[in-house]
Scaffold this motif. Sequence first.
Motif, PDB file in Angstrom:
ATOM      1  N   VAL A 273       0.888  -1.214  -0.221  1.00  0.00           N
ATOM      2  CA  VAL A 273      -0.064   0.044   0.085  1.00  0.00           C
ATOM      3  C   VAL A 273       0.985   1.215   0.199  1.00  0.00           C
ATOM      4  N   ALA A 274       0.560   2.137  -1.006  1.00  0.00           N
ATOM      5  CA  ALA A 274       1.366   3.407  -0.997  1.00  0.00           C
ATOM      6  C   ALA A 274       0.441   4.516  -0.658  1.00  0.00           C
ATOM      7  N   ASP A 275       1.157   5.416   0.246  1.00  0.00           N
ATOM      8  CA  ASP A 275       0.151   6.545   0.587  1.00  0.00           C
ATOM      9  C   ASP A 275       0.351   7.694  -0.109  1.00  0.00           C
ATOM     10  N   SER A 276       0.981   7.781  -1.207  1.00  0.00           N
ATOM     11  CA  SER A 276       0.919   8.664  -1.956  1.00  0.00           C
ATOM     12  C   SER A 276       1.111   8.372  -3.661  1.00  0.00           C
TER      13      SER A 276
ATOM     14  N   PHE B 247       3.198   5.335  -5.117  1.00  0.00           N
ATOM     15  CA  PHE B 247       2.660   4.188  -5.974  1.00  0.00           C
ATOM     16  C   PHE B 247       3.132   4.209  -7.043  1.00  0.00           C
TER      17      PHE B 247
ATOM     18  N   THR C 160      -6.815   3.364  -3.592  1.00  0.00           N
ATOM     19  CA  THR C 160      -6.793   3.793  -2.422  1.00  0.00           C
ATOM     20  C   THR C 160      -7.086   5.290  -2.502  1.00  0.00           C
ATOM     21  N   GLU C 161      -7.725   5.895  -1.317  1.00  0.00           N
ATOM     22  CA  GLU C 161      -8.011   7.102  -1.091  1.00  0.00           C
ATOM     23  C   GLU C 161      -6.859   7.978  -1.393  1.00  0.00           C
ATOM     24  N   ASN C 162      -5.459   8.028  -0.920  1.00  0.00           N
ATOM     25  CA  ASN C 162      -4.479   8.632  -1.268  1.00  0.00           C
ATOM     26  C   ASN C 162      -3.451   8.347  -2.276  1.00  0.00           C
ATOM     27  N   GLY C 163      -3.469   6.862  -2.389  1.00  0.00           N
ATOM     28  CA  GLY C 163      -2.258   6.464  -3.359  1.00  0.00           C
ATOM     29  C   GLY C 163      -2.717   5.295  -4.076  1.00  0.00           C
TER      30      GLY C 163
ATOM     31  N   LYS D 242      -2.892   0.623  -4.039  1.00  0.00           N
ATOM     32  CA  LYS D 242      -2.759  -0.835  -3.559  1.00  0.00           C
ATOM     33  C   LYS D 242      -2.205  -1.729  -4.681  1.00  0.00           C
TER      34      LYS D 242
ATOM     35  N   CYS E 168       6.274   1.507   0.959  1.00  0.00           N
ATOM     36  CA  CYS E 168       5.263   1.042   1.051  1.00  0.00           C
ATOM     37  C   CYS E 168       5.085   0.226   2.199  1.00  0.00           C
ATOM     38  N   ALA E 169       3.642   0.109   2.729  1.00  0.00           N
ATOM     39  CA  ALA E 169       3.306  -0.669   3.638  1.00  0.00           C
ATOM     40  C   ALA E 169       3.063  -2.143   3.110  1.00  0.00           C
TER      41      ALA E 169
END
Length: 176
Positions: A76-79, A83, A102-105, A107, A125-126
Motif C-alpha cells: 500500500v502506497a500512501d501517495s 504508488f 486507495t484514497e491517497n495512493g 494498492k 510502502c506498507a
Amino acid sequence: MLILNQRTTAPATDSVALAYDERKRSRLKVTLASGAEAGIFLERGDHLHGGDRLAAEDGSVVIQILAAPEKLIEAVADSPLLFARAAYHLGNRHVPVQILPTENGGKLRFQIDHVLAEMVRGLGCAVAETEAPFQPEAGAYGGGHQHHGDEPRSDLHDPGHGPHRSVPKIHEFKPR
C-alpha cells in the motif's frame, strides 16, 4: 468427462474457482462446483480471467471461471508518487501486478515473493500478506485490462475485434 473449449456469453450452469497460475494453463483437469470432472482445452497462450465462461463441446454445460483466493503480497502506497515508483519497479521486473485504488495512493498485489516485498517496503510502502482473488493487469499487449470484479470479457475473445486487440503502431521519432 466434460470437455470445455468454447468461450461463450451464455448464462453459466456451473463454476470452477482457479488460482492465477491455473488460469494461465491451456490444458487443465478440474472439478466443477457441482462435483463433475471436466477438462479445459484452450489455444496455446490463451488465458482465463475471473468472469470468463466456457461451454462444453456438446453445449450441455456452461461454466463460469472464478478467480480463487490465494496468498498474495499487498503493498500500500500512501501517495501517488510512491504508488508510481512501486508500480514502476515491479513492472520493470515483469511481475504480474493487480492494481487497486486507495484514497491517497494505491494498492499493488502480487504473488508471494519476499525479495519483491522487501523491495517495495524499502521504497516506503506498507507491506503485508493477504488472501484474495488475484486478477493482475493483462499488460499493454495482453488483450486489454481487467477491472476488479468478475465481469465476462467477451470483447477480448474475438480476435481482431474489440478496443484492446490491435497492437499499437510504432511511429518513428524524428528530432527537430
